[in-house]
Design an enzyme around this catalytic site. Structure first.
Site, PDB file in Angstrom:
ATOM      1  N   LYS A 147       0.911  -1.219   0.226  1.00 13.66           N
ATOM      2  CA  LYS A 147      -0.143   0.019   0.147  1.00 13.66           C
ATOM      3  C   LYS A 147       0.833   1.279   0.018  1.00 13.66           C
ATOM      4  O   LYS A 147       0.566   2.229  -0.922  1.00 13.66           O
ATOM      5  CB  LYS A 147      -1.013   0.036   1.196  1.00 13.66           C
ATOM      6  CG  LYS A 147      -2.089  -1.069   1.158  1.00 13.66           C
ATOM      7  CD  LYS A 147      -2.856  -1.094   2.535  1.00 13.66           C
ATOM      8  CE  LYS A 147      -4.009  -2.266   2.439  1.00 13.66           C
ATOM      9  NZ  LYS A 147      -4.518  -2.478   3.640  1.00 13.66           N
ATOM     10  N   GLN A 150      -4.707  -1.981   9.926  1.00 15.61           N
ATOM     11  CA  GLN A 150      -4.700  -3.418   9.251  1.00 15.61           C
ATOM     12  C   GLN A 150      -5.220  -4.409   9.995  1.00 15.61           C
ATOM     13  O   GLN A 150      -5.087  -4.540  11.331  1.00 15.61           O
ATOM     14  CB  GLN A 150      -3.444  -3.519   8.890  1.00 15.61           C
ATOM     15  CG  GLN A 150      -3.028  -4.822   7.949  1.00 15.61           C
ATOM     16  CD  GLN A 150      -3.633  -4.801   6.609  1.00 15.61           C
ATOM     17  OE1 GLN A 150      -3.654  -3.906   6.205  1.00 15.61           O
ATOM     18  NE2 GLN A 150      -3.984  -5.952   6.325  1.00 15.61           N
ATOM     19  N   ASP A 182     -11.306   2.273   4.067  1.00 15.61           N
ATOM     20  CA  ASP A 182     -11.466   0.986   3.947  1.00 15.61           C
ATOM     21  C   ASP A 182     -13.016   0.521   3.876  1.00 15.61           C
ATOM     22  O   ASP A 182     -13.210  -0.497   3.261  1.00 15.61           O
ATOM     23  CB  ASP A 182     -11.036  -0.021   5.123  1.00 15.61           C
ATOM     24  CG  ASP A 182      -9.646  -0.753   5.010  1.00 15.61           C
ATOM     25  OD1 ASP A 182      -9.386  -1.097   3.650  1.00 15.61           O
ATOM     26  OD2 ASP A 182      -8.954  -1.028   5.864  1.00 15.61           O
TER      27      ASP A 182
END
Length: 290
Positions: free
Chosen positions: A52, A96, A119
């Site tokens: 990312k 994450q 997200d």
């Protein structure tokens, strides 16, 4: 059979994003800034977060990586999230997953400002998606929708079967494909571990989306001729013939299923790269809103 190349498609979209960033900055807008929080040292998570960060650099984003010990308390992590919510320079951030067992993923998800939830997991964004109101879409389902659109795969009136009911992929996928949109208008069946005669349900699918996390679960006898198969799973399977000592397998037994398909995504190189691109698109949207 045509391969749906997520790696190639993601590179095209990254180029498009880079051009949009240049135009945004040229008009006096700010450079998009994505932050990632990584708790602990899970190998797969580290690899994913690093990918990312590299993607951010490629498209002209600013990126920040915050690494925390897996012994961090839930309270300390929530304080870190609050600081990111209040940081005006950060347009979007992710925490994450998975998190250590002593930390509630639900509490962490709900603590993220919906305006920075790139997200697409916050209940506000999920609710907006269900009501067909513009929002940040969950990254993996969003990536799959982009693949279907860019490969001009007809979805209207098709029967889609989703295997797996996770909040991250399965359920959002079922909602997006049933919406009255260009890529949508499917009749959707959402299946899971308790579904009776899963094989019979899968065989009805014009479009089969598999998101179980069980290596090579779907075999050729579960897929009808001409189906579109989207394989979301990725599992490390021990393989001494590989330098790394493992091979990456999807939820679909690719070699035997692919010949029956009209389109299929490979693993790796299918859905995975599109998840990262979707995160970038959501972050760009957040920056443009400002």
């Amino acid at each position: 059979m045509q391969l749906i190349n997520g790696k190639e498609t993601s590179e095209i979209i990254k180029q498009e994003i880079a051009e949009e960033v240049k135009a945004l900055v040229a008009k006096g807008g700010k450079q998009p800034h994505l932050a990632a929080v990584l708790v602990g040292n899970d190998g797969a998570s580290q690899t994913y977060v690093n990918a990312k960060v590299k993607a951010c650099e490629k498209v002209g984003f600013t990126s920040t990586l915050i690494t925390l010990e897996d012994t961090i308390s839930e309270e300390e992590l929530l304080r870190q999230i609050d600081a990111l919510n209040k940081d005006a320079d950060i347009d979007g951030f992710i925490v994450q997953l998975p998190l250590p067992k002593h930390i509630s993923e639900q509490k962490v998800t709900e603590a993220i400002d919906p305006e920075k939830d790139v997200d697409g997991f916050h209940p506000t964004n999920i609710g907006r998606m269900v009501l067909d109101i513009p929002s940040f879409l969950p990254a993996t389902p969003y990536g799959i929708m982009q693949l279907l659109e860019r490969y001009n795969i007809e979805t209207e009136g098709k029967h889609c079967v989703v295997i797996g009911r996770s909040h991250i992929v399965g359920r959002p996928m079922s909602i997006l494909l049933s919406r009255n949109t260009k890529v949508g208008n499917c009749t959707v069946t959402l299946t899971h571990s308790r579904t009776k005669d899963l094989k019979a349900e899968a065989l009805r699918a014009d479009i089969l989306v598999v998101a179980l996390g069980r290596a090579e679960f779907v075999t050729a006898d579960m897929v009808k001729e001409g189906a579109v198969v989207i394989d979301v799973g990725i599992t490390r399977v021990p393989d001494e013939s590989k330098k790394r000592g493992f091979a990456l397998k999807g939820d679909v037994k690719f070699d035997e299923v692919a010949p029956k398909c009209s389109y299929i995504t490979p693993v790796p190189g299918g859905v995975g790269p599109m998840t990262i691109v979707s995160l970038l698109k959501n972050t760009l949207l957040a920056a443009e809103k400002k």
